[in-house]
Each structure stands twice: as structure tokens, then as C-alpha cells.
Write a protein that holds these residues in place. Structure first.
Motif, PDB file in Angstrom:
ATOM      1  N   GLU A 161      41.958  37.517  46.854  1.00 22.39           N
ATOM      2  CA  GLU A 161      40.475  38.273  48.048  1.00 22.39           C
ATOM      3  C   GLU A 161      40.753  38.988  48.782  1.00 22.39           C
ATOM      4  N   ILE A 162      42.216  38.912  49.310  1.00 22.87           N
ATOM      5  CA  ILE A 162      42.166  40.345  50.093  1.00 22.87           C
ATOM      6  C   ILE A 162      43.053  42.152  49.480  1.00 22.87           C
ATOM      7  N   HIS A 331      48.425  58.063  63.859  1.00 25.86           N
ATOM      8  CA  HIS A 331      47.174  56.453  62.642  1.00 25.86           C
ATOM      9  C   HIS A 331      47.512  55.858  62.345  1.00 25.86           C
ATOM     10  N   ILE A 332      48.773  56.378  61.654  1.00 23.00           N
ATOM     11  CA  ILE A 332      49.805  55.253  61.456  1.00 23.00           C
ATOM     12  C   ILE A 332      50.661  54.175  62.435  1.00 23.00           C
ATOM     13  N   GLU A 338      47.390  48.530  65.974  1.00 27.00           N
ATOM     14  CA  GLU A 338      46.444  47.218  65.251  1.00 27.00           C
ATOM     15  C   GLU A 338      46.891  45.681  65.102  1.00 27.00           C
ATOM     16  N   ALA A 339      47.624  45.575  63.905  1.00 30.87           N
ATOM     17  CA  ALA A 339      47.670  44.500  62.938  1.00 30.87           C
ATOM     18  C   ALA A 339      48.396  44.068  64.262  1.00 30.87           C
ATOM     19  N   MET A 340      49.155  44.427  64.819  1.00 23.89           N
ATOM     20  CA  MET A 340      49.329  42.966  65.496  1.00 23.89           C
ATOM     21  C   MET A 340      49.350  41.965  66.756  1.00 23.89           C
ATOM     22  N   CYS A 401      48.092  46.184  55.189  1.00 22.34           N
ATOM     23  CA  CYS A 401      48.028  46.391  53.937  1.00 22.34           C
ATOM     24  C   CYS A 401      45.955  46.170  54.116  1.00 22.34           C
ATOM     25  N   GLU A 402      45.776  44.900  54.790  1.00 25.27           N
ATOM     26  CA  GLU A 402      44.746  45.183  54.990  1.00 25.27           C
ATOM     27  C   GLU A 402      43.839  45.618  55.345  1.00 25.27           C
ATOM     28  N   LEU A 403      44.232  46.680  56.998  1.00 21.45           N
ATOM     29  CA  LEU A 403      43.980  47.264  57.948  1.00 21.45           C
ATOM     30  C   LEU A 403      44.083  48.489  56.915  1.00 21.45           C
ATOM     31  N   THR A 404      44.146  49.172  56.416  1.00 21.59           N
ATOM     32  CA  THR A 404      44.223  50.464  55.888  1.00 21.59           C
ATOM     33  C   THR A 404      43.537  50.757  54.707  1.00 21.59           C
TER      34      THR A 404
END
Length: 408
Positions: A161-162, A331-332, A338-340, A401-404
Motif C-alpha cells: 500500500e506504500i 532537491h535530493i 522532509e522525510a526526517m 521512497c514514498e516522498l520521491t
């Protein structure tokens, strides 16, 4: 967290020390033991295209589970451990609900891990710590990173689902002796960018590292009976000492921090007839880095003028500051930040006072910032890692992985 503990311990109890004196890749045969285990484990959890080449470089794929085009990203760690301290017969200790006091690593040898000296320990009160028994290093550098990558991939496989794009993982030998990226096939890896999971405390996010070079100074002397040596003896040991005295006294590792560079003499041996110095040069600023290398040449020239042409120096560049390659694709870094933040982790963005596979890979056209793996006091008997930090690193990988996928 038990899964992380069990996986990590299964890795660190395998001795994978690299050897700078070997010309083979990997530099030690024992690295193959963990390499083959990792290949089997990646296949077992459901990774695709699992490969290992003749030099023990491992790659694997987690296929995309979305129907749109998004960047392929990678996560990389190394499985060798440092030759600086023994890694034979690692016996990890589990400290549950750490109370903030001294930890007796080895009662017989009176080896104590104390927050009075290692203040970072205090931020992990209440955590579960994995330490050494005081006789070996632990191997969190970088088996914590491998643990986190494998665990994150398994989590994504078990939670379809992710949504994510194609994810590549890579595990390398010999990073600790500066060769981890030397035979890494960037084209075969096929990622747009990657992250090394090779930092220290929770929150670290790094895209700067030292410019680095090594230097070897060789001094040829002349041995003469000391009773009749005036005007005749050339004492190579004395000249070596004189060379060191001409280096800036305060520009050494133990007196510098942040972006301050240094000279570090790490080996010396000699007799009257022959002496050798080995040192490293480090600086984040390229202009200052070049000036440091030039100073070594000037010292050599000065001593040759005084004593005769008895001193030779060889300076070799090792790696460069990856900031140059990361800034055009910031951006990377933003995605990792942002993930943190989404996981209530405060990003600690600072320069690495060292090197990482990511610096070399960035100059091989694979931009590769560095993310925390959670360990502290690497390369020695006081090494430890909080299990909660490793779990947070797993969460960061999953979120990246999700945000990318979402951002594209």
C-alpha cells in the motif's frame, strides 16, 4: 525492534575487516562470508535482480509498484569494518532501557563506556543500546546501514500500500580503506541518485565532506659512528622530526572541528639510514586544501636545501568534497530532510569530517548524500548503537521512497 536486533547481530558477528595492504577486491577473503549471506537474504525477502560480481559488489532491485514514471533511487552501505581495531569474535551486549549511567563493557579489563566522557550517551536514556564487550569494535559502521536498508526493503515488500518507484540497493566492500566505490558500476546500478546510510547519530544528513589526500615522506640518511659523525652523519630520524615540527601545530585532528582542516601524521618509522612519514591532508575548502599540499612541497624543498637532496615526497589525491556535485540537485537533500521532519527527527545538516562512498560516487555521476545509521564511537571498543536510532533510519528510508514517488 527485535527483527532489527537479530539481523544486526547476525551481521556484526561475522568478521569483515578490510586490509589496506592487500591489492585484491575485496581486500580480505572473509568479507565474502557476509556478502554471500546478504545475497541469500535479499533473495529470501523478495528482492529482484539480485547480483554479486567478482569483486563482491552486491546490487538488487525493488520494482516500482506505481503506474507512473518516477526517478529510480538507491540506498548504499558497506559491509567491511575498519582495520583500526580488531573485529574478531565480536560479542555484542544488549543494554535495555539505558539509565544514563556508566556501562561496564568489560569488568575484567575495567573498560567502561561512560557519559562523563562520551556525552552523546545521555540523549539515549530509555533506549536499548547495543555495545561491544570491550575487546573488539562493534561494526555498526556500516552494518547498521545494511541492517536498515534490508529491513526497509522487507517492510516495503510486505506493505504494498506504500507507493514507490524503482528502488536499487547496493552493498560494497573495502569502504574503510578508501576503495568502496572504486569498482562500483554506476551504469549497472541505474539510479538517478542514491543515499549512503553511513552517518552517525540520529538526524545526521550530510552532503559535504573533506577534500582528501595522502602523503608519504621518504628520508635517506647516512649512518656514521657517532663519535666521528660531525659533518658526516645524516640522521633520517632527526630530519623526520624536523619535518613534523614545521607542520602547523594546531592544525591536527585533536585540535580542529567543523570545517577546520588538518594534517595528520599517522605512521612513522625509521633508522638513521632511512625514515618514512605517512600523513593525510584534509580540508573542506578546495583552495585551502591545495595550499596544504603546497606547504608539504615547500617544507620538503626547505629541508632539502638545508640538508642536501635526501627527502622525497609523494602526494596522492584520495577524494573530493561532494558538495560540488550535490548542490546542483539539492532537491535530493530536501527530500531526505522532509522525510526526517515528517517523522519528528530534527535534521542535523553538517559537513562530514571524513569521507564516504557517497563522495566518490557523486563524482562518478551518482549524486549521493549521506544519512545517519545511528552508531557512535566508530572504529573502537567504545562503539555503540541505539536500536531506536536504527528503527528511525528504517522509517526514513521508507519515507524517502514514498516522498520521491509523491513529488514526481
Amino acid at each position: 525492534m527485535q527483527q532489527i536486533i537479530d539481523r544486526f547481530i547476525s551481521y556484526i558477528t561475522i568478521d569483515t575487516q578490510s586490509n589496506p595492504d592487500s591489492n585484491n577486491t575485496p581486500s580480505t577473503e572473509k568479507q565474502w562470508t557476509l556478502a554471500h549471506l546478504l545475497v541469500a537474504e535479499l533473495k529470501q525477502i523478495g528482492m529482484q535482480d539480485v547480483t554479486i560480481d567478482d569483486n563482491a559488489y552486491i546490487m538488487a532491485t525493488l520494482p516500482s509498484n506505481i503506474d507512473k514514471q518516477v526517478p529510480t533511487i538507491g540506498f548504499i552501505s558497506h559491509f567491511d569494518t575498519s582495520p583500526d581495531f580488531t573485529a574478531t569474535n565480536v560479542k555484542p551486549q544488549l543494554i535495555k532501557n539505558y539509565d544514563g549511567g556508566d556501562i561496564v563493557l568489560n569488568k575484567t579489563e575495567n573498560i567502561i563506556l561512560s557519559p562523563n566522557y562520551f556525552e552523546d550517551l545521555l540523549q539515549y536514556k530509555g533506549n536499548t543500546l547495543i555495545t561491544t564487550d570491550g575487546t573488539t569494535l562493534l561494526g555498526a559502521d556500516d552494518k547498521a546501514g545494511i541492517t536498515e536498508i534490508v529491513t526497509a526493503m522487507e517492510y516495503l515488500i510486505n506493505h504494498p500500500e506504500i507507493k514507490h518507484g524503482t528502488i536499487r540497493v547496493g552493498f560494497t566492500p573495502d569502504e574503510e580503506i578508501g576503495r568502496g566505490a572504486h569498482k562500483f558500476d554506476v551504469a549497472a546500478f541505474g539510479a538517478d541518485w542514491a543515499y549512503t546510510m553511513d552517518g552517525s547519530q540520529i538526524g545526521e544528513l550530510e552532503y559535504e565532506n573533506f577534500n582528501a589526500a595522502s602523503a608519504k615522506v621518504t628520508i635517506q640518511g647516512k649512518s656514521v659512528h657517532p663519535g666521528y659523525a660531525k659533518g658526516k652523519m645524516i640522521n633520517a630520524i632527526s630530519i623526520a622530526n624536523e619535518f613534523m615540527s614545521l607542520l602547523p601545530a594546531d592544525e591536527v585532528p585533536q585540535k580542529t572541528t567543523a570545517r577546520e582542516g588538518f594534517f595528520h601524521v599517522h605512521h612513522i618509522n625509521g633508522t638513521i639510514e632511512h625514515a618514512e612519514l605517512e600523513l593525510i591532508i584534509r580540508d573542506h575548502d578546495m583552495e585551502k586544501f591545495n595550499a596544504r599540499k603546497q606547504l608539504l612541497q615547500e617544507i620538503t624543498q626547505k629541508l632539502n636545501t638545508q640538508h642536501g637532496d635526501y627527502i622525497k615526497i609523494e602526494v596522492l589525491d584520495q577524494y573530493f568534497n561532494m558538495r560540488e556535485k550535490i548542490e546542483p540537485v539539492m532537491h535530493i537533500v530536501d527530500i531526505a530532510k522532509e522525510a526526517m521532519e515528517s517523522l519528528d527527527i530534527v535534521p542535523i545538516i553538517k559537513p562530514i569530517r571524513g569521507g564516504t562512498d557517497g563522495s566518490q560516487l557523486s563524482f562518478m555521476n551518482l549524486p549521493c548524500p549521506n544519512i545517519f545509521a545511528g552508531g557512535h564511537n566508530f572504529h573502537g571498543k567504545y562503539e555503540y548503537v541505539p536500536v531506536e536510532s536504527m528503527q528511525k533510519a528504517v522509517d526514513v528510508i521508507v519515507k524517502i521512497c514514498e516522498l520521491t514517488a509523491q513529488r514526481n
